[in-house]
Enzyme design. Structure first.
Site: not given
Length: 341
Positions: A96, A125, A206, A209, A224, A321
């Protein structure tokens, strides 16, 4: 192995395509025979059948803009929590959207699945950055596997590299490029664009955002490095514990000055030990052109791992990706199967 796909956007569909394409190889090489018993997506609907849904039909239906709830073989109105609670399944594949502020609804999905006795693989994450210790302990108590290769550098095997291939090497420090959007923008700025034009181009392609704050302000990279600090170094950090600076203040003249010094700006995520304390940070840094990280251009990610036994090891690969992140979930699934066997 009965799979639940929670989240059927770009990553979930990428996983589905890889599952179909590699079905024979997964059986031949790993003895992995799978069926997807349920799919639930907040926007795309849900379908469930204990004998397996038609994954090709589900992909085609979503591509046409139709709801999964209209699937003739199992269309239903279950939301994700209901699917996790009721469906016949062995593994939750959680893909999600990421909410770094709350880590929901993904954390609730993972917590419920582990409590019910499912293995879990996720690319999200948020739960790892905010609740890793709790979820890892829950998985351990339930005797289930909790894997998350895709949370850092997508399908590039960073966490597996550290956990398995570098086992025993003692990691001392990790620093690298963990956000492809900002690396692309900095690459274009070095080619002559100003920040605004480079950002606009990244949005057109792309990579960024419409509201790019998570990337350009460093929040994505901060999540991260928090994951790396907790998973690799055994810390218990939250994103708010570490300093974070993005690339919005870097101007074209800064890029030019760096070039004259034989250096290049990169947004660097950094985790290291300082005595008994584990620290993390995200900031733009000048990297010598002789360093492997300096040559990583465009939307590519890279991480240099400094170890006690081997010195520095650098891994380079895609950090985002459809197929790449979907592959991370597939790889986690293979690991679950191999450990089960």
């Amino acid at each position: 192995m009965r799979l639940l796909l929670i989240g059927f956007g770009t990553v979930g569909q990428g996983l589905a395509e890889l599952l179909l394409a590699s079905k024979n190889e997964l059986w031949t090489r790993y003895g992995l025979d799978w069926r997807v018993t349920g799919i639930a997506d907040m926007l795309k609907g849900s379908c469930y059948h204990p004998d397996g849904v038609d994954l090709e039909d589900a992909l085609a239906r979503v591509a046409r803009g139709e709801s999964l709830s209209t699937c003739p073989n199992g269309g239903c109105d279950w939301d994700a929590p209901t699917m996790i609670d009721r469906a016949s399944a062995d593994v939750l594949m959680e893909a999600t959207y990421t909410d770094i502020a709350t880590a929901e609804p993904a954390t609730s999905h993972i917590r419920a699945a582990l409590s019910r006795g499912l293995h879990v693989a996720t690319t999200n994450k948020g739960p790892l950055a905010l609740h890793y210790r709790e979820l890892a302990d829950l998985a351990s108590r339930r005797g289930k596997q909790f894997l998350f290769e895709g949370t850092v550098m997508a399908g590039t095997p960073l966490l597996n590299l550290v956990r398995e291939t570098l086992a025993g090497a003692t990691v001392l420090e990790m620093k690298g490029i963990l956000n492809g959007t900002t690396n692309y923008i900095l690459t274009q700025m070095e080619a002559g664009m100003d920040y605004a034009a480079a950002l606009a181009q990244a949005q057109e392609l792309g990579f960024a955002e419409a509201v790019p704050d998570a990337d350009v302000l460093g929040w994505d990279a901060l999540a991260k490095v928090t994951i790396l600090a907790n998973v690799v170094f055994g810390a218990d950090l939250k994103p708010s514990d570490s300093p974070c600076q993005g690339i919005t203040e870097i101007a074209a003249e800064d890029i030019a000055a760096a070039r004259e010094e034989g250096k290049r700006y990169k947004l660097i995520g950094h985790v290291w030990r300082e005595g008994d304390e584990v620290k993390a940070s995200v900031s733009p840094q000048l990297v010598d052109l002789t360093h492997p990280l300096a040559g990583v251009m465009g939307a590519t990610n890279a991480m240099t791992i400094r170890t006690e036994a081997l010195g520095e090891v650098t891994v380079v690969g895609p950090g985002a990706g459809r197929a790449q992140t979907g592959f991370a979930l597939l790889n986690d699934l293979v690991h679950i199967q191999m450990r089960r066997r």
